[in-house]
Motif scaffolding. Structure first.
Motif, mmCIF file in Angstrom:
data_model
loop_
_atom_site.group_PDB
_atom_site.id
_atom_site.type_symbol
_atom_site.label_atom_id
_atom_site.label_comp_id
_atom_site.label_asym_id
_atom_site.label_seq_id
_atom_site.Cartn_x
_atom_site.Cartn_y
_atom_site.Cartn_z
ATOM 1 N N ARG A 138 58.660 76.939 36.017
ATOM 2 C CA ARG A 138 58.976 78.022 35.079
ATOM 3 C C ARG A 138 60.217 77.684 34.260
ATOM 4 O O ARG A 138 60.284 77.984 33.062
ATOM 5 N N ARG A 139 61.205 77.029 34.881
ATOM 6 C CA ARG A 139 62.388 76.604 34.142
ATOM 7 C C ARG A 139 62.009 75.576 33.075
ATOM 8 O O ARG A 139 62.541 75.595 31.962
ATOM 9 N N GLN A 141 59.121 75.394 31.536
ATOM 10 C CA GLN A 141 58.411 76.103 30.471
ATOM 11 C C GLN A 141 59.378 76.867 29.573
ATOM 12 O O GLN A 141 59.274 76.814 28.333
ATOM 13 N N GLN A 142 60.334 77.566 30.158
ATOM 14 C CA GLN A 142 61.293 78.329 29.365
ATOM 15 C C GLN A 142 62.180 77.414 28.530
ATOM 16 O O GLN A 142 62.499 77.724 27.377
ATOM 17 N N THR A 143 62.573 76.290 29.116
ATOM 18 C CA THR A 143 63.414 75.344 28.375
ATOM 19 C C THR A 143 62.665 74.747 27.200
ATOM 20 O O THR A 143 63.203 74.635 26.087
ATOM 21 N N ARG A 145 60.159 76.043 25.586
ATOM 22 C CA ARG A 145 59.961 77.080 24.572
ATOM 23 C C ARG A 145 61.229 77.250 23.729
ATOM 24 O O ARG A 145 61.178 77.288 22.492
ATOM 25 N N THR A 146 62.388 77.346 24.381
ATOM 26 C CA THR A 146 63.656 77.481 23.656
ATOM 27 C C THR A 146 63.953 76.231 22.834
ATOM 28 O O THR A 146 64.448 76.316 21.699
ATOM 29 N N VAL A 177 52.347 80.273 33.822
ATOM 30 C CA VAL A 177 53.349 79.343 33.293
ATOM 31 C C VAL A 177 52.669 78.250 32.471
ATOM 32 O O VAL A 177 53.144 77.878 31.385
ATOM 33 N N ALA A 180 51.635 79.712 29.144
ATOM 34 C CA ALA A 180 52.772 79.940 28.253
ATOM 35 C C ALA A 180 53.285 78.633 27.666
ATOM 36 O O ALA A 180 53.662 78.569 26.482
ATOM 37 N N SER A 184 53.394 77.621 23.631
ATOM 38 C CA SER A 184 54.595 77.195 22.899
ATOM 39 C C SER A 184 54.371 75.861 22.195
ATOM 40 O O SER A 184 54.757 75.691 21.027
#
Length: 486
Positions: A138-139, A141-143, A145-146, A177, A180, A184
């Motif tokens: 998840r980290r 994926q979020q990274t 995306r940002t 995840v 997502a 992105s």
């Protein structure tokens, strides 16, 4: 003769003359010193503070980020040079998920980097180390995306994008995840993919719908490029792009998507994607701006755990080779030992330039490498240039067959063999090369042995090297060792 009336007066006059001469000499020395000082001022000053910008950029190129930050604080000149776009155009990130209390993680570093220097980026590579659990994934994926959102905001103009080894079929990537992350990536490629000339998504391991969604996004972005008669993506690497068990060749959507990639020069994918429809799509799509066939290098990897039972007709390969006359095919086959299955893959109509056959450490007593060496490889005698073999042939000797293949393939320049061989094979091979019966320029041999100690083999190899030292040192890239295979 007239004599002076007063000798003392004459002496005083001579003394004055000498003093005047001395004064003139002093004045001349002063002028020389001044000229020397002017010349010294004209000489260029040496030192780090006076290095040209081009030299400083060459030095700063090799510094790590933390060292670049320190160097930028030295002076205004260095700070100005450190902002040069050429220092920030190429960047590699490795997302491992490791957390440190003493320094910032590579995920935070990547986001900070792109916010500061994203407008300069032209060549970006992101490499994933498989996450240990769902929290790390998840980290990731979020990274990502940002990172991609920040890259879009900075107006970055990427020319090369590499996102390798995501391996989204692992259990650590939960469905939400994974979905997502693909969303992105798809959004970014659809908006910014028109500028790309190189794209590598090697090791993504997507399921079929998600993989087609990503390729559709790239193809849609490239469509505007093709309408403007500008070259789009010329290098596309899709090795292990789909999950390994998927039989992509049965889905007609994949050839339809690939038909939209015009102007490809280099394509890499798995054999599970190859079909007659794909080859026909590439024949139609791979056209250069000049009208000729653009596809030059087609690399295919085939593994035993991937679907490879499809039937591809030789006419489809002939049609592709006809439309792309500069086509060079490179095929790597791993652990497929059955000669009938190899025969369906290695068709004689393929313009094969590189062939790699690997059995790894797998061996069966009823398997033989001889049929492949005597029946399949000689079919490419007029086009094969590189041959790589890694065989666990402890139950049979292939020395004669291998030497015959080398002599038959008239264009073979590279030979790499890891196998159970006799030292005399290497001796005879070098002798044939000395007699100009082969044009090999690279010979790499690892001779397997069933013994723990290889001292005898090493001494024999040293003798072979001594006999052909002049040939090896002047004309060959040569490597030969013995290796215990127990």
């Amino acid at each position: 003769m007239d004599y002076p009336e007063d000798p003392e007066e004459q002496f005083s006059e001579n003394k004055n003359v000498e003093e005047e001469g001395d004064d003139k000499g002093i004045e001349i020395m002063d002028e020389d010193e001044e000229e020397g000082e002017v010349e010294e001022d004209k000489k260029p000053k040496l030192g780090w503070a006076n290095l040209p910008d081009v030299c400083l950029r060459q030095v700063f190129w090799w510094l790590r980020d933390r060292d670049r930050v320190k160097a930028a604080l030295v002076c205004h000149h260095w700070h100005h040079v450190m902002r040069s776009p050429s220092l920030w155009r190429v960047r590699n990130f490795n997302f491992s998920g490791r957390i440190s209390r003493t320094r910032r993680s590579e995920l935070e570093t990547a986001v900070c980097y792109v916010k500061t220097y994203g407008s300069y980026l032209e060549n970006l590579e992101i490499r994933f180390s498989h996450p240990l659990n769902s929290l790390v994934s998840r980290r990731f994926q979020q990274t990502l995306r940002t990172f991609l959102a920040s890259l879009r905001k900075t107006g970055g103009r990427l020319r090369r994008l590499t996102v390798n080894h995501m391996e989204l079929d692992r259990a650590a990537w939960c469905r939400s995840v994974r979905k997502a992350l693909v969303r992105s990536l798809t959004f970014y490629l659809r908006r910014e993919g028109s500028r790309l000339g190189y794209l590598s998504l090697r090791g993504a391991r997507l399921n079929l719908p998600q993989g087609l969604e990503v390729l559709e996004a790239v193809a849609a972005a490239q469509q505007h490029t093709h309408l403007g008669r500008r070259p789009g993506i010329t290098h596309l690497n899709l090795e292990d792009f789909f999950s390994q068990p998927l039989a992509v060749f049965v889905n007609p959507a994949f050839p339809q998507v690939m038909n939209r990639f015009q102007g490809l020069c280099t394509l890499t994918l798995n054999y599970s994607c190859v079909s007659d429809e794909l080859l026909a799509a590439l024949s139609a799509a791979c056209r250069s701006l000049g009208g000729g066939g653009s596809l030059q290098t087609f690399t295919i990897r085939c593994h035993i755990h991937e679907p490879h039972i499809q039937v591809v007709w030789g006419d489809a390969w002939s049609h592709l080779a006809q439309h792309c006359p500069d086509l060079r095919v490179q095929i790597t086959v791993e652990r497929i030992l059955d000669v009938d299955k190899l025969g369906r893959i290695l068709l004689r109509e393929i313009p094969l330039r590189l062939l790699s056959l690997t059995s790894c450490y797998f061996s069966e007593q009823d398997w033989s490498a001889k049929p492949a060496l005597t029946n399949l490889v000689p079919c490419y005698r007029s086009c094969l240039q590189k041959l790589t073999l890694d065989l666990n042939n402890s139950h049979e000797s292939v020395d004669e067959e291998l030497l015959e293949v080398v002599l038959l393939c008239s264009r073979l320049v590279f030979l790499k063999v890891w196998a159970f061989l006799d030292i005399s094979f290497l001796d005879r091979l070098l002798q044939k090369r000395l007699e100009k019966k082969t044009i090999l320029r690279t010979i790499k041999v690892r001779i397997y042995t069933n013994k723990n100690e290889t001292q005898d083999e090493d001494e024999q190899l040293e003798e072979v090297y001594s006999r052909y030292r002049q040939l090896i040192n002047s004309e060959l890239h040569y490597f030969a060792i013995s290796y215990p295979m127990l």
